[in-house]
Design a protein around this motif. Structure first.
Motif, PDB file in Angstrom:
ATOM      1  N   SER A  17       0.908  -1.157  -0.120  1.00 51.50           N
ATOM      2  CA  SER A  17      -0.106  -0.103   0.087  1.00 51.50           C
ATOM      3  C   SER A  17       0.757   1.245   0.051  1.00 51.50           C
ATOM      4  O   SER A  17       2.061   1.280   0.306  1.00 51.50           O
ATOM      5  CB  SER A  17      -0.941  -0.097   1.208  1.00 51.50           C
ATOM      6  OG  SER A  17      -1.720  -1.128   1.274  1.00 51.50           O
ATOM      7  N   LEU A  18       0.386   2.281  -0.616  1.00 49.12           N
ATOM      8  CA  LEU A  18       0.930   3.569  -0.366  1.00 49.12           C
ATOM      9  C   LEU A  18      -0.135   4.778  -0.316  1.00 49.12           C
ATOM     10  O   LEU A  18      -1.331   4.365  -0.820  1.00 49.12           O
ATOM     11  CB  LEU A  18       1.751   3.866  -1.789  1.00 49.12           C
ATOM     12  CG  LEU A  18       3.156   3.382  -1.814  1.00 49.12           C
ATOM     13  CD1 LEU A  18       3.708   3.700  -3.385  1.00 49.12           C
ATOM     14  CD2 LEU A  18       3.930   3.727  -1.027  1.00 49.12           C
ATOM     15  N   ARG A  19      -0.036   5.964   0.166  1.00 47.67           N
ATOM     16  CA  ARG A  19      -0.870   6.803   0.336  1.00 47.67           C
ATOM     17  C   ARG A  19      -0.159   8.245  -0.382  1.00 47.67           C
ATOM     18  O   ARG A  19       0.779   8.592   0.115  1.00 47.67           O
ATOM     19  CB  ARG A  19      -1.237   7.123   1.418  1.00 47.67           C
ATOM     20  CG  ARG A  19      -2.482   8.264   1.799  1.00 47.67           C
ATOM     21  CD  ARG A  19      -2.909   8.548   2.957  1.00 47.67           C
ATOM     22  NE  ARG A  19      -2.113   9.367   3.853  1.00 47.67           N
ATOM     23  CZ  ARG A  19      -2.474   9.898   4.900  1.00 47.67           C
ATOM     24  NH1 ARG A  19      -3.775   9.807   5.341  1.00 47.67           N
ATOM     25  NH2 ARG A  19      -1.788  10.796   5.653  1.00 47.67           N
ATOM     26  N   LEU A  20      -0.694   8.780  -1.401  1.00 50.33           N
ATOM     27  CA  LEU A  20      -0.374   9.707  -2.089  1.00 50.33           C
ATOM     28  C   LEU A  20      -1.283  10.986  -1.573  1.00 50.33           C
ATOM     29  O   LEU A  20      -2.104  10.873  -1.147  1.00 50.33           O
ATOM     30  CB  LEU A  20      -0.463   9.695  -3.521  1.00 50.33           C
ATOM     31  CG  LEU A  20      -0.004   8.659  -4.263  1.00 50.33           C
ATOM     32  CD1 LEU A  20      -0.231   8.959  -5.823  1.00 50.33           C
ATOM     33  CD2 LEU A  20       1.320   8.485  -3.873  1.00 50.33           C
ATOM     34  N   SER A  21      -0.479  12.305  -1.304  1.00 50.37           N
ATOM     35  CA  SER A  21      -0.925  13.126  -0.685  1.00 50.37           C
ATOM     36  C   SER A  21      -0.792  14.299  -1.841  1.00 50.37           C
ATOM     37  O   SER A  21       0.151  14.647  -2.648  1.00 50.37           O
ATOM     38  CB  SER A  21      -0.148  13.687   0.540  1.00 50.37           C
ATOM     39  OG  SER A  21      -0.289  12.976   1.454  1.00 50.37           O
ATOM     40  N   CYS A  22      -1.797  15.331  -1.617  1.00 51.66           N
ATOM     41  CA  CYS A  22      -1.795  16.648  -2.900  1.00 51.66           C
ATOM     42  C   CYS A  22      -2.241  17.786  -1.894  1.00 51.66           C
ATOM     43  O   CYS A  22      -3.405  17.777  -1.541  1.00 51.66           O
ATOM     44  CB  CYS A  22      -2.990  16.347  -3.739  1.00 51.66           C
ATOM     45  SG  CYS A  22      -3.031  17.442  -4.881  1.00 51.66           S
ATOM     46  N   ALA A  23      -1.279  18.560  -1.438  1.00 50.62           N
ATOM     47  CA  ALA A  23      -1.882  19.982  -0.833  1.00 50.62           C
ATOM     48  C   ALA A  23      -2.022  20.872  -1.914  1.00 50.62           C
ATOM     49  O   ALA A  23      -1.324  21.131  -2.709  1.00 50.62           O
ATOM     50  CB  ALA A  23      -0.461  20.199  -0.034  1.00 50.62           C
ATOM     51  N   ALA A  24      -3.486  21.280  -1.699  1.00 54.46           N
ATOM     52  CA  ALA A  24      -3.934  22.482  -2.602  1.00 54.46           C
ATOM     53  C   ALA A  24      -3.689  23.890  -1.880  1.00 54.46           C
ATOM     54  O   ALA A  24      -4.333  24.009  -0.588  1.00 54.46           O
ATOM     55  CB  ALA A  24      -5.469  22.096  -2.995  1.00 54.46           C
ATOM     56  N   SER A  25      -3.393  24.958  -2.639  1.00 48.95           N
ATOM     57  CA  SER A  25      -3.476  26.331  -2.068  1.00 48.95           C
ATOM     58  C   SER A  25      -4.050  27.007  -3.360  1.00 48.95           C
ATOM     59  O   SER A  25      -3.893  26.952  -4.675  1.00 48.95           O
ATOM     60  CB  SER A  25      -2.055  26.587  -1.690  1.00 48.95           C
ATOM     61  OG  SER A  25      -1.249  26.787  -2.928  1.00 48.95           O
ATOM     62  N   GLY A  26      -4.564  28.147  -2.955  1.00 51.84           N
ATOM     63  CA  GLY A  26      -5.264  29.069  -3.886  1.00 51.84           C
ATOM     64  C   GLY A  26      -7.090  29.096  -3.813  1.00 51.84           C
ATOM     65  O   GLY A  26      -7.543  28.411  -2.931  1.00 51.84           O
ATOM     66  N   ASP A  27      -7.405  29.841  -4.748  1.00 54.45           N
ATOM     67  CA  ASP A  27      -8.929  29.868  -4.678  1.00 54.45           C
ATOM     68  C   ASP A  27      -9.312  28.749  -5.385  1.00 54.45           C
ATOM     69  O   ASP A  27      -9.433  28.731  -6.588  1.00 54.45           O
ATOM     70  CB  ASP A  27      -9.401  31.129  -5.521  1.00 54.45           C
ATOM     71  CG  ASP A  27     -10.726  31.616  -5.458  1.00 54.45           C
ATOM     72  OD1 ASP A  27     -11.290  32.532  -6.252  1.00 54.45           O
ATOM     73  OD2 ASP A  27     -11.386  30.580  -4.706  1.00 54.45           O
ATOM     74  N   THR A  28     -10.208  27.802  -4.635  1.00 54.85           N
ATOM     75  CA  THR A  28     -10.995  26.612  -5.397  1.00 54.85           C
ATOM     76  C   THR A  28     -12.077  26.866  -6.001  1.00 54.85           C
ATOM     77  O   THR A  28     -12.771  26.215  -6.863  1.00 54.85           O
ATOM     78  CB  THR A  28     -10.938  25.484  -4.227  1.00 54.85           C
ATOM     79  OG1 THR A  28     -11.465  25.916  -3.096  1.00 54.85           O
ATOM     80  CG2 THR A  28      -9.288  25.102  -3.764  1.00 54.85           C
ATOM     81  N   GLY A  29     -12.861  27.891  -5.205  1.00 50.62           N
ATOM     82  CA  GLY A  29     -14.262  27.933  -5.894  1.00 50.62           C
ATOM     83  C   GLY A  29     -15.317  26.687  -5.583  1.00 50.62           C
ATOM     84  O   GLY A  29     -15.024  25.545  -4.997  1.00 50.62           O
TER      85      GLY A  29
END
Length: 124
Positions: A17-29
Motif C-alpha cells: 500500500s501507498l498513500r499519495l498526498s496532494c496539498a492544494a492552495s489558492g482559490d478553489t471555488g
C-alpha cells in the motif's frame, strides 16, 4: 488557478500500500474538482479517480475496490490511498484540479492545474 504539491510516492512490492498526498492552495471555488491521473512509460495518461464539486467520486475500473480518495479539509489536502498494489499500477501519478462541468449526463472535471507528479513503482 490552484497550486498543487504532491508527495508520498515510492517503491513497494505487489500487494503493498501507498498513500499519495496532494496539498492544494489558492482559490478553489464552488465548482472545484480534484483528481488523480497516472502515466506509465509508453502509455497514455489515464484517469484514476476524481471528486467533483458535489462531492461524488468515481474510479477507473482498474482500481475500483483498491484505491480510495479522501481529504482533510482543515489542511486542504487530498489523498489517494492505494491498496493491493499490482505491478501494472506502476506509473507517474499526478494530482490535478479544475472546474466541474456537466457533460453527457454526468459531472466531469476540466483540469487546469497540475501537481509535479510522484513516481509509484510496484515490483512483483
Amino acid at each position: 488557478q490552484v497550486r498543487l504539491v504532491e508527495s508520498g510516492g515510492g517503491s513497494v512490492q505487489s500487494g503493498g500500500s501507498l498513500r499519495l498526498s496532494c496539498a492544494a492552495s489558492g482559490d478553489t471555488g464552488s465548482t472545484f474538482c480534484i483528481g488523480w491521473l497516472r502515466q506509465a512509460p509508453g502509455k497514455e495518461r489515464e484517469g484514476v479517480a476524481v471528486t467533483v464539486s458535489d462531492g461524488s467520486t468515481s474510479y477507473a475500473d482498474s482500481v475500483k475496490g483498491r484505491f480510495a480518495i479522501s481529504q482533510d479539509n482543515a489542511k486542504n489536502t487530498h489523498y489517494l490511498q492505494m491498496n493491493s498494489l499490482k505491478p501494472e499500477d506502476t506509473a507517474m501519478y499526478y494530482c490535478a484540479a479544475g472546474l466541474t462541468y456537466w457533460s453527457s449526463g454526468h459531472l466531469s472535471c476540466a483540469y487546469n492545474s497540475w501537481g509535479q507528479g510522484t513516481q509509484v513503482t510496484v515490483s512483483s
